[in-house]
Design an enzyme around this catalytic site. Sequence first.
Site, PDB file in Angstrom:
ATOM      1  CE1 TYR A 152       8.059  18.259  31.459  1.00 32.47           C
ATOM      2  CE2 TYR A 152       9.317  17.344  29.626  1.00 32.47           C
ATOM      3  CZ  TYR A 152       9.019  18.396  30.470  1.00 32.47           C
ATOM      4  OH  TYR A 152       9.689  19.588  30.339  1.00 32.47           O
ATOM      5  NE  ARG A 211       8.245  16.852  24.835  1.00 30.46           N
ATOM      6  CZ  ARG A 211       9.433  17.383  25.207  1.00 30.46           C
ATOM      7  NH1 ARG A 211       9.540  18.029  26.352  1.00 30.46           N
ATOM      8  NH2 ARG A 211      10.483  17.241  24.425  1.00 30.46           N
ATOM      9  CD  GLN A 260      20.084  21.564  21.896  1.00 31.59           C
ATOM     10  OE1 GLN A 260      19.824  22.608  22.493  1.00 31.59           O
ATOM     11  NE2 GLN A 260      20.117  21.495  20.587  1.00 31.59           N
ATOM     12  CG  ASN A 261      16.506  15.878  20.063  1.00 28.99           C
ATOM     13  OD1 ASN A 261      16.321  17.094  20.222  1.00 28.99           O
ATOM     14  ND2 ASN A 261      16.807  15.361  18.884  1.00 28.99           N
ATOM     15  CB  VAL A 262      14.008  14.324  26.337  1.00 29.89           C
ATOM     16  CG1 VAL A 262      14.776  15.465  26.999  1.00 29.89           C
ATOM     17  CG2 VAL A 262      12.685  14.813  25.759  1.00 29.89           C
ATOM     18  CG  ASP A 263      14.018  11.777  20.349  1.00 32.41           C
ATOM     19  OD1 ASP A 263      13.796  12.881  19.814  1.00 32.41           O
ATOM     20  OD2 ASP A 263      15.014  11.072  20.028  1.00 32.41           O
ATOM     21  CG  HIS A 311      18.503  19.503  27.246  1.00 31.59           C
ATOM     22  ND1 HIS A 311      18.121  20.197  26.111  1.00 31.59           N
ATOM     23  CD2 HIS A 311      19.487  20.247  27.822  1.00 31.59           C
ATOM     24  CE1 HIS A 311      18.826  21.314  26.015  1.00 31.59           C
ATOM     25  NE2 HIS A 311      19.677  21.362  27.049  1.00 31.59           N
ATOM     26  CB  SER A 368      16.780  27.200  17.035  1.00 35.14           C
ATOM     27  OG  SER A 368      16.685  26.944  18.437  1.00 35.14           O
TER      28      SER A 368
HETATM   29  N1  APR Z   1      15.091  18.934   9.321  1.00 33.66           N
HETATM   30  C1  APR Z   1      16.099  19.713   9.803  1.00 33.66           C
HETATM   31  N2  APR Z   1      15.900  20.731  10.668  1.00 33.66           N
HETATM   32  C2  APR Z   1      14.634  20.962  11.067  1.00 33.66           C
HETATM   33  C3  APR Z   1      13.530  20.192  10.614  1.00 33.66           C
HETATM   34  C4  APR Z   1      13.809  19.144   9.712  1.00 33.66           C
HETATM   35  N3  APR Z   1      12.832  18.349   9.226  1.00 33.66           N
HETATM   36  N4  APR Z   1      12.398  20.674  11.208  1.00 33.66           N
HETATM   37  C5  APR Z   1      12.794  21.699  12.004  1.00 33.66           C
HETATM   38  N5  APR Z   1      14.122  21.884  11.910  1.00 33.66           N
HETATM   39  C6  APR Z   1      14.973  22.852  12.597  1.00 33.66           C
HETATM   40  C7  APR Z   1      14.370  24.230  12.763  1.00 33.66           C
HETATM   41  O1  APR Z   1      14.648  25.017  11.599  1.00 33.66           O
HETATM   42  C8  APR Z   1      15.135  24.728  13.984  1.00 33.66           C
HETATM   43  O2  APR Z   1      16.374  25.287  13.598  1.00 33.66           O
HETATM   44  O3  APR Z   1      15.183  22.368  13.905  1.00 33.66           O
HETATM   45  C9  APR Z   1      15.404  23.459  14.776  1.00 33.66           C
HETATM   46  C10 APR Z   1      14.487  23.294  15.974  1.00 33.66           C
HETATM   47  O4  APR Z   1      14.797  24.311  16.884  1.00 33.66           O
HETATM   48  P1  APR Z   1      14.097  24.291  18.306  1.00 33.66           P
HETATM   49  O5  APR Z   1      12.642  24.049  18.135  1.00 33.66           O
HETATM   50  O6  APR Z   1      14.565  25.509  19.039  1.00 33.66           O
HETATM   51  O7  APR Z   1      14.671  22.973  19.008  1.00 33.66           O
HETATM   52  P2  APR Z   1      16.070  22.823  19.742  1.00 33.66           P
HETATM   53  O8  APR Z   1      17.118  23.689  19.103  1.00 33.66           O
HETATM   54  O9  APR Z   1      16.349  21.374  19.834  1.00 33.66           O
HETATM   55  O10 APR Z   1      15.740  23.381  21.225  1.00 33.66           O
HETATM   56  C11 APR Z   1      16.765  23.248  22.169  1.00 33.66           C
HETATM   57  O11 APR Z   1      15.239  24.078  23.849  1.00 33.66           O
HETATM   58  O12 APR Z   1      13.203  24.111  24.859  1.00 33.66           O
HETATM   59  C12 APR Z   1      14.480  23.610  24.958  1.00 33.66           C
HETATM   60  O13 APR Z   1      15.045  21.645  26.070  1.00 33.66           O
HETATM   61  C13 APR Z   1      14.460  22.112  24.891  1.00 33.66           C
HETATM   62  O14 APR Z   1      16.152  20.666  23.969  1.00 33.66           O
HETATM   63  C14 APR Z   1      15.329  21.799  23.690  1.00 33.66           C
HETATM   64  C15 APR Z   1      16.154  23.047  23.528  1.00 33.66           C
END
Ligand code: APR
Length: 229
Positions: A57, A60, A90-93, A108, A175
């Site tokens: 972390y 990050r 959901q972002n921690v930024d 989160h 996602s």
């Molecule tokens: N523009 C738009 N969407 C994008 C881009 C972009 N430039 N780049 C990636 N994506 C999309 C991907 O297609 C995907 O659908 O962002 C999504 C990222 O999905 P994840 O990596 O699963 O991230 P997230 O959904 O935020 O994860 C949720 O999972 O691990 C835990 O705590 C963590 O908060 C996180 C949570």
Amino acid sequence: MVSSRKKLVVLSGAGVSAESGLGTFRDNGGLWDNHSVYDVATPEAFQNNPTLVLEFYNQRRRDVLKAQPNPAHRALAEAEQNFDVTVITQNVDDLHERAGSSDVYHVHGLVTQARSSLTDDVFELKGKDIHLGDTCPKGAQLRPHVVWFGEFIYHMEDAIGFVEQADIVLVVGTSLKVFPFANLVDYARADAQCFLVTQDIDAVPYGFEYKQGPASVEVPKLLRQLQTP
Ligand code: APR
């Protein structure tokens, strides 16, 4: 006074910060490709190897401090001129806040803050790392103020209320694979306008219009369309 402005609720994930240079989790080469969740993102991991978790972390956090908001973050902040906007992320930024969004809920947590592993009190790190032996005033080890797998998330009840009141629900860069956050899309009103902006998704939630593409392009474009009477 009742606000005449439409209520816009944004549900964001790692994809909204991808073009700011911050890794997502499940894309190819994402964070979970390079680290096991069970080594760095669970309470057990912190018990077993606190130094590894703290360093994960710390790195990050350094990445977040170097990153800048991108056009998607900025467009969402500017949308406050025309809508009553609430961002649930959901972002921690802290890129939504640094772009100017004024009503942001971090379900989160926030990697820029530390939390006491005893009292749950939260402290601003002001860019500093957390090391083993860094303690809260009561002498307990500090941890990142980040929700790990198996822990409760923050603001879920508030978030449900915001989505239920929303005239427009905009899901960006997630996602929708992590619950209970992903359940929020089910609380949208039948008469709400619902949009999903992301690069890739397994299944588009019922009633959502899918805008496939980079957030930095699709979010400003969509908000311009929504703001045009
Ligand atoms: N523009 C738009 N969407 C994008 C881009 C972009 N430039 N780049 C990636 N994506 C999309 C991907 O297609 C995907 O659908 O962002 C999504 C990222 O999905 P994840 O990596 O699963 O991230 P997230 O959904 O935020 O994860 C949720 O999972 O691990 C835990 O705590 C963590 O908060 C996180 C949570």
